[in-house]
Design a protein around this motif. Structure first.
Motif, PDB file in Angstrom:
ATOM      1  N   PHE A  24       0.802  -1.125   0.005  1.00 16.10           N
ATOM      2  CA  PHE A  24      -0.024  -0.011  -0.062  1.00 16.10           C
ATOM      3  C   PHE A  24       0.933   1.355  -0.076  1.00 16.10           C
ATOM      4  CE2 PHE A  24      -3.707  -2.287   2.169  1.00 16.10           C
ATOM      5  CZ  PHE A  24      -4.198  -2.935   1.312  1.00 16.10           C
ATOM      6  N   ALA A  25       1.892   1.235   0.841  1.00 18.07           N
ATOM      7  CA  ALA A  25       2.797   2.431   0.718  1.00 18.07           C
ATOM      8  C   ALA A  25       3.660   2.667  -0.257  1.00 18.07           C
ATOM      9  CB  ALA A  25       3.833   2.121   1.893  1.00 18.07           C
TER      10      ALA A  25
ATOM     11  N   LEU B  88      -9.075  -6.088   4.084  1.00 17.45           N
ATOM     12  CA  LEU B  88      -7.602  -6.311   4.076  1.00 17.45           C
ATOM     13  C   LEU B  88      -7.155  -4.736   4.531  1.00 17.45           C
ATOM     14  CD1 LEU B  88      -4.954  -7.399   3.989  1.00 17.45           C
ATOM     15  CD2 LEU B  88      -4.856  -7.218   1.602  1.00 17.45           C
ATOM     16  N   ILE B  89      -7.782  -3.926   3.890  1.00 17.27           N
ATOM     17  CA  ILE B  89      -7.479  -2.643   4.062  1.00 17.27           C
ATOM     18  C   ILE B  89      -7.928  -1.986   5.675  1.00 17.27           C
ATOM     19  CG2 ILE B  89      -8.026   0.035   3.342  1.00 17.27           C
ATOM     20  CD1 ILE B  89      -8.449  -0.940   0.747  1.00 17.27           C
ATOM     21  N   ALA B  90      -8.937  -2.395   6.081  1.00 15.65           N
ATOM     22  CA  ALA B  90      -9.492  -2.240   7.393  1.00 15.65           C
ATOM     23  C   ALA B  90      -8.504  -2.899   8.384  1.00 15.65           C
ATOM     24  CB  ALA B  90     -10.667  -2.437   7.686  1.00 15.65           C
ATOM     25  N   ALA B  91      -7.986  -3.899   8.070  1.00 21.66           N
ATOM     26  CA  ALA B  91      -7.182  -4.777   9.127  1.00 21.66           C
ATOM     27  C   ALA B  91      -5.771  -4.142   8.992  1.00 21.66           C
ATOM     28  CB  ALA B  91      -7.132  -6.313   8.425  1.00 21.66           C
TER      29      ALA B  91
ATOM     30  N   LYS C  33       0.342   6.131   3.575  1.00 23.20           N
ATOM     31  CA  LYS C  33      -0.597   5.373   3.339  1.00 23.20           C
ATOM     32  C   LYS C  33      -1.439   5.849   2.056  1.00 23.20           C
ATOM     33  CE  LYS C  33      -0.127   2.944   6.988  1.00 23.20           C
ATOM     34  NZ  LYS C  33       1.194   3.115   7.050  1.00 23.20           N
ATOM     35  N   ARG C  34      -0.642   5.710   1.002  1.00 19.15           N
ATOM     36  CA  ARG C  34      -1.062   6.200  -0.479  1.00 19.15           C
ATOM     37  C   ARG C  34      -2.354   5.592  -0.797  1.00 19.15           C
ATOM     38  NH1 ARG C  34       3.130   4.859  -4.533  1.00 19.15           N
ATOM     39  NH2 ARG C  34       1.321   5.360  -5.901  1.00 19.15           N
ATOM     40  N   GLY C  35      -3.458   6.464  -1.004  1.00 22.64           N
ATOM     41  CA  GLY C  35      -4.808   6.021  -1.129  1.00 22.64           C
ATOM     42  C   GLY C  35      -5.800   5.602  -0.101  1.00 22.64           C
TER      43      GLY C  35
ATOM     44  N   ALA D  83      -8.563   7.914   0.793  1.00 23.46           N
ATOM     45  CA  ALA D  83      -9.642   7.787  -0.196  1.00 23.46           C
ATOM     46  C   ALA D  83     -10.610   6.617  -0.180  1.00 23.46           C
ATOM     47  CB  ALA D  83      -9.250   7.899  -1.553  1.00 23.46           C
ATOM     48  N   ALA D  84      -9.829   5.501   0.189  1.00 26.04           N
ATOM     49  CA  ALA D  84     -10.369   4.341   0.359  1.00 26.04           C
ATOM     50  C   ALA D  84     -11.464   4.528   1.466  1.00 26.04           C
ATOM     51  CB  ALA D  84      -9.738   3.035   0.628  1.00 26.04           C
TER      52      ALA D  84
END
Length: 179
Positions: free
Chosen positions: A21-22, A54-57, A97-99, A102-103
């Motif tokens: 993600f980074a 996954l993003i939330a975790a 935390k690129r993006g 927005a997510a």
């Protein structure tokens, strides 16, 4: 409680997702995350059926790590330094935390509980650091921790990570003024 091998896989997936993600943003292909974690995509989907899971975790794990750093820094450094180091860590959390922002603001219901989780975990940890710094005379009193965290987040809403660090340092200098 997951089995030991499942826990290892989850931890590896979270570390890999954080790095991907980074580097690539939250839209990175799941195969890249699975490969980096050393597991198959089926393992990834077994633990995180949706990308939002996954993003939330990853978000929760990063918030937990940031919160856990507060007492460690308080134990190892004077209050002013502990506050500065923690803000640096928080800035790193936000700036890499690129993006993610927005997510998280996409309207996906998977993220609805995350703002409360953030406030419940980081608010008290940061409040303690602020209280210690105020008691030591390092910063002025009357600073709301969640407002300050929000201000730092706004300063980190840039692609220029070095600039974000400089702006947060300037903000901290402002808190020291009149202490």
């Amino acid at each position: 409680m997951p089995r030991a091998d499942a826990k290892r896989n989850i931890d590896a997936l979270l570390r890999a997702a954080k790095l991907e993600f980074a580097e690539q943003g939250v839209d990175v292909h799941v195969r890249a995350i699975a490969a980096r974690a050393g597991v198959g995509t089926a393992t990834l989907y077994r633990h995180f059926p949706l990308r939002s899971d996954l993003i939330a975790a990853v978000f929760r794990a990063e918030v937990d790590a940031c919160a856990a750093a507060a007492p460690e820094l308080s134990a190892d450094h004077d209050p002013d330094r502990a506050l500065a180091l923690w803000l640096e860590r928080y800035t790193q959390f936000l700036a890499t935390k690129r993006g993610l922002a927005a997510a998280l603001h996409s309207g996906d219901p998977a993220y609805n509980a995350l703002p409360a989780y953030f406030a419940e975990r980081l608010g008290p940890a940061f409040q303690t650091l602020l209280n210690n710094a105020v008691a030591a005379g390092a910063i002025r009193p009357g600073v709301d921790p969640l407002e300050l965290l929000s201000a730092v987040a706004n300063l980190c809403a840039t692609e220029d990570t070095a600039r974000a660090y400089r702006m947060v340092e300037l903000l901290l200098d402002g808190l020291r003024y009149g202490a």
